[in-house]
Design a protein around this motif. Sequence first.
Motif, PDB file in Angstrom:
ATOM      1  N   GLN A 168      23.496   7.890 -44.786  1.00  0.00           N
ATOM      2  CA  GLN A 168      23.917   7.381 -43.694  1.00  0.00           C
ATOM      3  C   GLN A 168      23.169   6.919 -42.564  1.00  0.00           C
ATOM      4  N   LEU A 169      22.195   7.713 -42.191  1.00  0.00           N
ATOM      5  CA  LEU A 169      21.067   7.615 -41.202  1.00  0.00           C
ATOM      6  C   LEU A 169      20.294   6.311 -41.877  1.00  0.00           C
ATOM      7  N   ARG A 170      19.953   6.525 -43.119  1.00  0.00           N
ATOM      8  CA  ARG A 170      19.113   5.221 -43.609  1.00  0.00           C
ATOM      9  C   ARG A 170      19.898   4.006 -43.481  1.00  0.00           C
ATOM     10  N   ASP A 171      21.057   3.904 -43.851  1.00  0.00           N
ATOM     11  CA  ASP A 171      22.034   2.577 -43.669  1.00  0.00           C
ATOM     12  C   ASP A 171      21.781   2.247 -42.186  1.00  0.00           C
ATOM     13  N   MET A 172      22.071   3.124 -41.410  1.00  0.00           N
ATOM     14  CA  MET A 172      22.017   2.829 -39.854  1.00  0.00           C
ATOM     15  C   MET A 172      20.631   2.449 -39.425  1.00  0.00           C
ATOM     16  N   GLN A 173      19.745   3.069 -39.844  1.00  0.00           N
ATOM     17  CA  GLN A 173      18.314   2.502 -39.610  1.00  0.00           C
ATOM     18  C   GLN A 173      18.190   1.147 -39.927  1.00  0.00           C
ATOM     19  N   HIS A 174      18.605   0.850 -41.155  1.00  0.00           N
ATOM     20  CA  HIS A 174      18.417  -0.581 -42.112  1.00  0.00           C
ATOM     21  C   HIS A 174      19.226  -1.562 -41.043  1.00  0.00           C
ATOM     22  N   LYS A 175      20.267  -1.322 -40.688  1.00  0.00           N
ATOM     23  CA  LYS A 175      21.344  -2.182 -39.743  1.00  0.00           C
ATOM     24  C   LYS A 175      20.503  -2.334 -38.437  1.00  0.00           C
ATOM     25  N   LEU A 176      19.995  -1.395 -37.829  1.00  0.00           N
ATOM     26  CA  LEU A 176      19.296  -1.484 -36.596  1.00  0.00           C
ATOM     27  C   LEU A 176      17.967  -2.398 -36.711  1.00  0.00           C
ATOM     28  N   LEU A 177      17.376  -2.283 -37.923  1.00  0.00           N
ATOM     29  CA  LEU A 177      16.114  -3.089 -38.154  1.00  0.00           C
ATOM     30  C   LEU A 177      16.639  -4.485 -38.186  1.00  0.00           C
ATOM     31  N   GLN A 178      17.921  -4.764 -39.097  1.00  0.00           N
ATOM     32  CA  GLN A 178      18.031  -5.905 -39.197  1.00  0.00           C
ATOM     33  C   GLN A 178      18.583  -6.719 -38.320  1.00  0.00           C
ATOM     34  N   ALA A 179      19.433  -6.054 -37.162  1.00  0.00           N
ATOM     35  CA  ALA A 179      19.767  -6.605 -36.007  1.00  0.00           C
ATOM     36  C   ALA A 179      18.585  -6.947 -34.974  1.00  0.00           C
ATOM     37  N   ASP A 180      17.380  -6.203 -34.956  1.00  0.00           N
ATOM     38  CA  ASP A 180      16.435  -6.525 -34.321  1.00  0.00           C
ATOM     39  C   ASP A 180      15.793  -7.695 -34.764  1.00  0.00           C
ATOM     40  N   VAL A 181      15.721  -7.852 -36.052  1.00  0.00           N
ATOM     41  CA  VAL A 181      14.995  -9.219 -36.581  1.00  0.00           C
ATOM     42  C   VAL A 181      15.949 -10.326 -36.335  1.00  0.00           C
TER      43      VAL A 181
END
Length: 188
Positions: A168-181
């Motif tokens: 869940q933390l990995r998914d959240m990190q991925h979503k945050l990085l995607q949002a930043d990009v």
Amino acid sequence: MIPETIYSKYSQAMFDIASEQKKLTEFGTELKGVRDTFQENPDLWKFLNHPLVPPQSKKDTLAKIFKDSLSPIVLQFMYVMIDRRREAALLLAIDGFIDLARKAQHIEVAKIRVVKPLSKKEETKLVASLEAMTGQHIEPLYYVDPSLIGGMVIQIGDKLIDGSLRRQLRDMQHKLLQADVTNGVTDE
């Protein structure tokens, strides 16, 4: 690696006897106990597989250890393998029998990784929900894995249910990085 042809005929013969006597569960439980004993006592396993130890000494030792906890047929199963110098394949033959028995009884194995051991009540509830989900009887195998941080990971056959906090933390990190990009945010 021991070829399957060496141990599968022993697994099948034991399965046939157990099926005929309607003792799949009983013999399966006994053979799991034998397997666990060998895995917990590597010196006993080395003794059983030592080429200079006479077969009768091996059988006498097994009789002393297991005679009160095993059916005569299960002991005989091990004796036959020793007499035929197939003791190195004994654990594989036991696992083969267990697999055959599970299939015949429509039992699926669920490998369940948890951060800490579950209570009996939690285990019962989890198994009941997995059985409802799969429509199969479930045999749970629990593994403690602190790296999950929280939650659990369940594997049933080729299905994986990852409810770990780590995922869940990995998914959240991925979503945050995607949002930043997506929003054009960079580290510059």
